[in-house]
Structures are given as C-alpha cells and as structure tokens.
Design a protein around this motif. Structure first.
Motif, PDB file in Angstrom:
ATOM      1  N   ALA A 144      20.827 -55.545  72.211  1.00  0.00           N
ATOM      2  CA  ALA A 144      21.440 -54.301  71.734  1.00  0.00           C
ATOM      3  C   ALA A 144      20.530 -53.595  70.736  1.00  0.00           C
ATOM      4  N   GLU A 145      19.854 -54.367  69.895  1.00  0.00           N
ATOM      5  CA  GLU A 145      18.937 -53.788  68.916  1.00  0.00           C
ATOM      6  C   GLU A 145      17.781 -53.071  69.601  1.00  0.00           C
ATOM      7  N   ALA A 146      17.202 -53.692  70.626  1.00  0.00           N
ATOM      8  CA  ALA A 146      16.069 -53.083  71.321  1.00  0.00           C
ATOM      9  C   ALA A 146      16.492 -51.924  72.216  1.00  0.00           C
ATOM     10  N   ALA A 147      17.729 -51.961  72.711  1.00  0.00           N
ATOM     11  CA  ALA A 147      18.187 -50.952  73.666  1.00  0.00           C
ATOM     12  C   ALA A 147      18.397 -49.577  73.056  1.00  0.00           C
ATOM     13  N   GLY A 151      14.107 -44.651  76.837  1.00  0.00           N
ATOM     14  CA  GLY A 151      12.920 -44.625  77.680  1.00  0.00           C
ATOM     15  C   GLY A 151      12.285 -45.978  77.908  1.00  0.00           C
ATOM     16  N   LEU A 152      12.964 -47.053  77.558  1.00  0.00           N
ATOM     17  CA  LEU A 152      12.442 -48.408  77.750  1.00  0.00           C
ATOM     18  C   LEU A 152      13.552 -49.288  78.312  1.00  0.00           C
ATOM     19  N   LYS A 153      13.241 -50.014  79.398  1.00  0.00           N
ATOM     20  CA  LYS A 153      14.207 -50.934  79.975  1.00  0.00           C
ATOM     21  C   LYS A 153      14.151 -52.266  79.222  1.00  0.00           C
ATOM     22  N   VAL A 154      15.302 -52.679  78.715  1.00  0.00           N
ATOM     23  CA  VAL A 154      15.392 -53.909  77.930  1.00  0.00           C
ATOM     24  C   VAL A 154      16.226 -54.918  78.704  1.00  0.00           C
ATOM     25  N   TYR A 155      15.638 -56.072  79.001  1.00  0.00           N
ATOM     26  CA  TYR A 155      16.315 -57.095  79.791  1.00  0.00           C
ATOM     27  C   TYR A 155      16.694 -58.276  78.897  1.00  0.00           C
ATOM     28  N   PRO A 156      17.991 -58.561  78.782  1.00  0.00           N
ATOM     29  CA  PRO A 156      18.428 -59.711  77.962  1.00  0.00           C
ATOM     30  C   PRO A 156      18.182 -61.033  78.695  1.00  0.00           C
ATOM     31  N   PRO A 175      19.486 -53.885  82.948  1.00  0.00           N
ATOM     32  CA  PRO A 175      19.001 -53.564  81.602  1.00  0.00           C
ATOM     33  C   PRO A 175      20.147 -53.332  80.626  1.00  0.00           C
ATOM     34  N   ALA A 176      19.957 -53.724  79.396  1.00  0.00           N
ATOM     35  CA  ALA A 176      20.959 -53.483  78.355  1.00  0.00           C
ATOM     36  C   ALA A 176      20.960 -51.998  77.997  1.00  0.00           C
TER      37      ALA A 176
END
Length: 508
Positions: A144-147, A151-156, A175-176
């Motif tokens: 959640a912090e990175a999301a 413009g960036l896909k964040v995968y938990p 992605p989150a």
C-alpha cells in the motif's frame, strides 16, 4: 552462470538503484558477499540459503559470489534478502533470466521463505518509476505504501516461491492499488479538541494566528494553566496536508519504520514531543549511518518542546539553522545528508525556576534571569510569538457555555492560508507567511506612515533586534490575512507587538 537482479537502497531520504549480481561457479562451497555490505547484509547468506531450501529450491554447489553494485556505497539492512535469493535461484538455472531486470525487488526473508516488510519502500518506488522499471516486487505489508506512486505497478509478495513463480511467468499477480483521493477524504479523528479548553481566549487567538501563518510559538505561564493542553491541540487547527507534503512526510516516517503494516500515506500533520533529555542526535538526526531526528519527523507538522529551559542549551542552539532554512544538513565521515525539517515549533516554559509568577516567586531576580538565560536571544528571535498563559479563573472553569471547536477555528486558518497560497503562487518555495524572506517583506508588508510610527516606537522602546522586526511584520501580515485585509493597519501591528512578551522584558 551470472544472474542480475535489480534492487534499491535508501541513502538519506532518497533511494538509489542497486544491482545484485550472483555468480555460481565451481570449487569449494562458499558464499561471498562483496560491495560494502554491513553486518545485516552479510548475515543474509544464512537466511537466504535456509529460505531457498525451505521453499523447495536447491542452492548451487561451489563458490557463489554476490556483488552489490555500486561497490563504493555502503549497503545496509535486510532488504536485499529477496533479490539475493532470486538471483541465486536464477544463477543455478532454476529461473529464466528473461524478465529479471524489468523489476525492482526488495524484501527481508524469514527462514521459512516468507517475506517480511522493510523500511524506505516509498523512496524505492519513486526511484523505480524514475528508472522506468516495469514493476516493483515488495512485501505485502509494504504494498500500500509503494502503490501511492502513480505510474508504477506494485506487486505484493508473500513468500519466495511466489516471487520466483511470478518472475517465471507461471503465476499472475494483481498489482496493488491505492486511491489517494479517498485517503484525504477520510474524516480525521482527533482525540483532542479546543472545545475542551476552558477560558484562555487570548491564548487561543494567538494559537490561531500562529497556525494561520505557520509561526513558531512560545507559551509562558505557571504550571496548571493549560500550556501543554493548548499546545497538543494546535495540530487540530492546522490546514490539511497536500499530496506533495504527505509524500515527503511519509518518506521520512518510512525510513525510520513508523508506518504501520498496510499504511500507505501519512495524511495527518505529525505532532512530535521529545523529552527534554533528548540528545542532539535524537533531535536533529545523525548516528554512524545518519537517520532523521525528531525535527525531521515533525516535518509538515508540530514540534512541541515542553519545559524549554530544561533542554540542554547546546541542543537548543542546534535548532537555529533548521528553523531558518527548513532543512538540516548532517555531515559524517561516510558523507553528507540533508533531511527536510520544515516544522512549526511550539514551546512551553515556566516564568521562574519555581514555576510561579515573578510577583509570587521566592526566586531572586538573579536566579530568574539565570533561568531565562538558558534560552539564548538568537533562539528567541526565531520564535515569532511569545504568549503569556495566565491562570484560569474559577468562573471560566465552572462555565457551561461551549467554546469554539477546533473545526471552527480551522476553517478560518484554512481561509487565511488560501490567501497566502494565492499571494505566493509564483514563489513555490514559500508555503506560508512565516517563510517570507526580507525581500518578500518589502513587497508584501508595506506599511503606511501611522503604522510605521507605531512599529518604530515599539522597536525603540523594546530594543528589538532586526530579526524581531521581521517577525512582527510577518505576524502582522498573518493577522491582516485572518481579518481579510489587503493592507496591514495599526491594529494588526499593535496586536503583533503584544505577542513579544519576552522582548518586553516582562520578567525582569
């Protein structure tokens, strides 16, 4: 075989890319980590080998060399566990190399292969977007912090096996996502409110002026008059954080690990209240590997120093530079780092060593002056408002009539700040009246002849310094903004002068 995995590390409040190179060769079974690793990174060899085995993969036999580039920057913390493990599995031929360099990977590994959260993920996400990476693999608790970085896909990632199968293309992960608009729209719940404060209307007015202009404030009064109670409520009348302010504040809290699991963004202005025994490193930041101190953790919010004269004098003197410049520079042998420190200082103190008013105190004039002398003149000059907090009368304490709520006061503060935003629209470095420079004062604080005479009389009579003169002009501008006045009048300057109690040598 050599495998390359992209990761990142944090230096100060910014992140920089780190390339994890793993080479699995022949010879005696040995794991060597190079690239200036600290103790936590060196210990990763045991965590990684055990996690790989417990996740159902094999570790390559022979000499394994792990290089963390750039090699001339010290690497710290356990966040390289996951990329090192992925690199080891790829180097042993169990994972294709095709998409390895498209993603940035960070995370600490448990012996079972589970992925644990790390610090500084927001900065790493911003760095990954800047480098144009396809995505970022982070622990679930950090997703959640990175999301919040658009413009960036964040995968938990929950465990090592999940990371490997995703990179191999045999597992799909969603992605989150975080809606930052909803985060700011959520009602802010404050356990304290100005409605709880009985009486002290003049002090409340001063706090409103301070909040409206972002001015530093000193409360002077005997024990039991509500100084701490009032100070703890000032954050409830400050305007809400902007997205830019929230991101910068979150970056600082992320570095020191103050973000809770699943928390994405700091949306409330921080309130920090260090004890008077705090060291200079604890207040300013520092250490062998410099980290932010209390003044940086208060960035965008309030730093409350209760019992101000009890702080070590040399600690207080270190506040002078960040109060003026809005940031703190820490120089160590390892390098120089700059941390943001644009906070509102709220301090409280007793008028005499025994806490009583001078007319009632048993302390001699010399003892009182020695007590007040613990706070230097240059530091007092940097505090815009010196407010006397008198004892609350019984009639006010027993009154059942409701006072103003924090929400009501906050609306006036927000209106005044909006005026300032329009005024400084072409000066993005200035966020409020308190941040005006001498050049800005000449443009926005023009006085007519009668008002100038009042200020001249005050300066002569009170023997004020040039810095105090600037403070009075800034506070006068804020009072005029609260009144909706284009120009600064005699009334505005007169009220601002009243907020310089210690300059009037009240306690001599």
């Amino acid at each position: 075989m050599v495998a390359k995995v992209c990761s990142a590390a944090v230096n100060g409040i910014e992140a920089y890319p780190v390339e994890v190179e793993v080479n699995a060769g022949n010879g005696e079974t040995l794991i060597v980590i190079v690239g200036l690793p600290d103790a936590a990174v060196k210990e990763s060899r045991d965590r990684v080998t055990t996690a790989i085995a417990n996740s159902g993969y094999r570790f390559a036999m022979g000499r394994t060399t792990i290089n963390l580039a750039p090699a001339d920057v010290r690497k710290e913390g356990p966040s390289f566990d996951l990329p090192i493990a992925v690199g080891c599995i790829a180097a042993s031929g169990q994972l294709p190399h095709k998409h390895l360099e498209d993603y940035v990977i960070v995370g600490e590994l448990a012996l079972t292969g589970a992925v644990r959260p790390v610090k500084g993920v927001l900065q790493i996400a911003l760095s990954a977007r800047l480098d144009g990476r396809a995505g970022l693999l982070v622990p679930v608790e950090n997703a959640a912090e990175a999301a919040v970085v658009a413009g960036l896909k964040v995968y938990p990632i929950r465990n090592l096996r999940e990371a490997v199968t995703f990179l191999a293309g045999t597992l799909e992960l969603a992605p989150a996502t975080v809606d930052t608009t909803k985060l700011f729209d959520q009602p802010q719940e404050n356990p304290v409110d100005f409605l709880d404060v009985k009486g002290q209307e003049s002090v409340k007015r001063a706090l409103e002026v301070a909040a409206a202009g972002g001015h530093n404030l000193l409360l002077v009064g005997p024990p039991g008059t509500g100084k701490s109670m009032l100070a703890k409520r000032i954050s409830t009348i400050l305007p809400p954080l902007t997205l830019e302010e929230a991101l910068e504040t979150t970056k600082i809290h992320s570095i020191v690990g103050l973000l809770g699991a699943g928390e994405s963004l700091v949306t409330q202005r921080p309130f920090r209240s260090p004890h008077h025994t705090v060291s200079d490193a604890g207040l300013l930041g520092g250490g062998t590997n410099p980290s932010p101190g209390e003044i940086s953790l208060a960035h965008g919010g309030v730093l409350f120093l209760d019992e101000l004269p009890e702080f070590k004098r040399y600690v207080l003197e270190t506040l002078r530079q960040p109060l003026e410049e809005g940031h703190i520079i820490i120089s160590r042998a390892a390098g120089t780092m700059s941390f943001p420190a644009q906070f509102m200082l709220v301090a409280a103190m007793n008028p005499t060593p025994d806490g009583k008013m001078p007319s009632e105190s048993r302390s001699s004039a010399r003892e009182i002056q020695k007590y007040l002398g613990r706070i230097s003149g240059p530091l007092l000059d940097r505090i815009d408002l010196h407010i006397e907090v008198p004892a609350v009368r019984f009639r006010e304490m027993a009154s059942q009539s409701p006072g103003e709520t924090s929400a009501q006061i906050r609306q006036r503060v927000i209106a005044a700040r909006q005026v300032q935003q329009q005024r400084f629209s072409n000066r993005p470095r200035i966020t409020c009246n308190a941040r005006m420079t001498s050049r800005d004062l000449k443009e926005f604080c023009v006085l007519d002849e009668p008002t100038l005479e009042i200020l001249k009389f005050a300066m002569t009579d009170m023997h004020l310094s040039a810095r105090a003169y600037d403070r009075i002009l800034k506070v006068s501008r804020t009072i005029a903004d609260l009144a909706g006045s284009e120009s600064i009048t005699v009334d505005h300057v007169s009220e601002a002068v009243q907020y310089r109690s210690l300059d009037r040598q009240l306690w001599t």
